[in-house]
Design an enzyme around this catalytic site. Structure first.
Site, PDB file in Angstrom:
ATOM      1  N   LYS A 130      -7.542   0.249  11.093  1.00  0.00           N
ATOM      2  CA  LYS A 130      -7.412  -0.909  10.192  1.00  0.00           C
ATOM      3  C   LYS A 130      -6.241  -1.871  10.630  1.00  0.00           C
ATOM      4  CE  LYS A 130      -6.593  -2.203   5.485  1.00  0.00           C
ATOM      5  NZ  LYS A 130      -6.446  -1.786   4.054  1.00  0.00           N
ATOM      6  N   LYS A 160     -12.119  -1.932  10.895  1.00  0.00           N
ATOM      7  CA  LYS A 160     -12.205  -2.608   9.957  1.00  0.00           C
ATOM      8  C   LYS A 160     -11.274  -3.702  10.334  1.00  0.00           C
ATOM      9  CE  LYS A 160     -10.426  -3.383   5.436  1.00  0.00           C
ATOM     10  NZ  LYS A 160      -9.874  -2.901   4.197  1.00  0.00           N
ATOM     11  N   ARG A 213      -8.184  -9.642  -1.486  1.00  0.00           N
ATOM     12  CA  ARG A 213      -6.735  -9.845  -2.161  1.00  0.00           C
ATOM     13  C   ARG A 213      -6.758 -10.336  -3.364  1.00  0.00           C
ATOM     14  NH1 ARG A 213      -3.073  -9.563   3.097  1.00  0.00           N
ATOM     15  NH2 ARG A 213      -3.839  -7.574   4.027  1.00  0.00           N
ATOM     16  N   CYS A 267       0.799  -1.140  -0.062  1.00  0.00           N
ATOM     17  CA  CYS A 267       0.013  -0.104  -0.002  1.00  0.00           C
ATOM     18  C   CYS A 267       0.632   1.387   0.181  1.00  0.00           C
ATOM     19  CB  CYS A 267      -0.894   0.069   1.129  1.00  0.00           C
ATOM     20  SG  CYS A 267      -2.058  -1.470   1.289  1.00  0.00           S
TER      21      CYS A 267
END
Ligand code: PBG
Length: 339
Positions: free
Chosen positions: A209, A262, A219, A140
């Protein structure tokens, strides 16, 4: 806190009086689910020419960015009173910095323009802001070699996030949703949006998260698994609860309009805690792909009643304190509620 009612202190109290009939149960119920509080994730794939089933996410499809089926999906949702959509993009090419994520011809950008031209302001469009599906390494953040070891570099990643934010806003997003867990990402994005005149475009931050094992179906669907290592140097350690308060407060101070926890189901304690500490910020909970598939596989095998099960789970998330729920079951839940 309410005093606890016991039969010793209140010998005439019979809790079952409130459970006698459906209408009475409804009268005294404390949580009700509203489809307007649900957000449906949608996968926009630049490499498909018609809606294509996603194997890892049963019942979901990849949509081409400019397809009539994408518009029909959103129209169907709007009719069920689901107004919010979270767009994820699968680009036609990957590189080391994820440049398709800030291209005018990127999948989300094209979809945003198309949806806006067809449906104007009717849908609320959230655009995921990350590079993991756009980078050839699947992380990310940007990769750097620091003193001989490979790291995910925080601050150079922010420059890419800023470009993505501006591009998503230019093409019609109402909210950008940064999910990369880089420090300072909300501030960087807020500044970039403001300096380009997008002061009205909001930020829903994936503030809390966790580095969870429940993202696998997503994914697979996004082809966004890290090609080496894992995400534990940027996503949260699931042994920590109070750290969520720190992450959330930082994001709110940096300018997040909506914060998020999350995954959802294993983190109801975190949702509960955050709602107590930060009542003034809308709190979203993301019931992630692994939770979705867990539920789907139970239903498929006859271990869970579909309607009751889905309502029980959504109720739990709202009961814990979420104001908004992001769920792959958004349409299923809305359909149950509309009957
Ligand atoms: C990453 C991202 C992830 C999800 C949304 N954005 C997970 C990850 O790979 O770390 C997960 C969503 C889901 O599992 O439903 N930018």
């Amino acid at each position: 806190m309410n005093p606890i009612y016991t039969s010793l202190r209140f010998p005439y109290t019979r809790p079952r009086r409130l459970r006698r009939r459906e209408a009475i149960r409804d009268l005294v119920a404390q949580v009700s689910i509203d489809p307007r509080k649900l957000v449906l994730p949608i996968f926009i794939n630049d490499s498909v020419s018609s809606p294509t089933p996603i194997n890892a996410l049963k019942g979901h499809k990849y949509y081409p960015p400019q397809s009539k089926e994408l518009i029909e999906l959103i129209q169907r949702a709007l009719e069920l009173d689901v107004h919010s959509f979270l767009l994820f993009g699968i680009p036609s090419f990957k590189d080391s910095i994820g440049s398709a994520a800030f291209s005018r011809e990127g999948p989300i950008q094209k979809a945003l323009r198309f949806i806006r031209s067809e449906l104007n302001d009717e849908p609320i469009l959230f655009a995921d802001l990350c590079i993991c599906s756009y980078t050839d390494h699947g992380h990310c953040g940007l990769i750097m070699n620091k003193n001989g070891s490979i790291v995910i570099d925080n601050d150079s990643t922010l420059d890419v996030y800023k470009k993505i934010a501006v591009s998503l806003a230019e093409n019609g997003a109402d909210f950008v949703a940064p999910s990369g867990m880089m420090d300072g990402q909300v501030r960087a994005i807020r500044e970039a949006l403001d300096s380009h005149g997008f002061t009205d475009i909001g930020i829903m931050s994936y503030s809390v998260k966790y580095a969870s094992s429940f993202y696998t179906p997503f994914r697979l669907a996004m082809d966004s698994s890290p090609r080496f290592g894992d995400r534990r140097s940027y996503q949260m350690d699931f042994r920590n609860a109070e750290e969520a308060v720190k992450e959330a407060i930082i994001d709110v101070e940096e300018g997040a309009d909506i914060i998020m926890v999350k995954p959802a189901l294993m983190y109801l304690d975190v949702i509960y805690m955050l709602k107590k500490v930060l009542q003034y910020v809308p709190l979203a909970a993301y019931s992630v792909s692994g939770e979705y598939m867990m539920i789907e596989l139970m239903i498929e095998n006859g271990y869970l009643d579909r309607d009751r099960g889905l309502l029980e789970i959504a109720t739990a998330v709202f009961r814990a304190g979420a104001d908004i729920m992001i769920t792959y079951h958004a349409l299923d839940i809305a359909m149950i509620l509309s009957r």
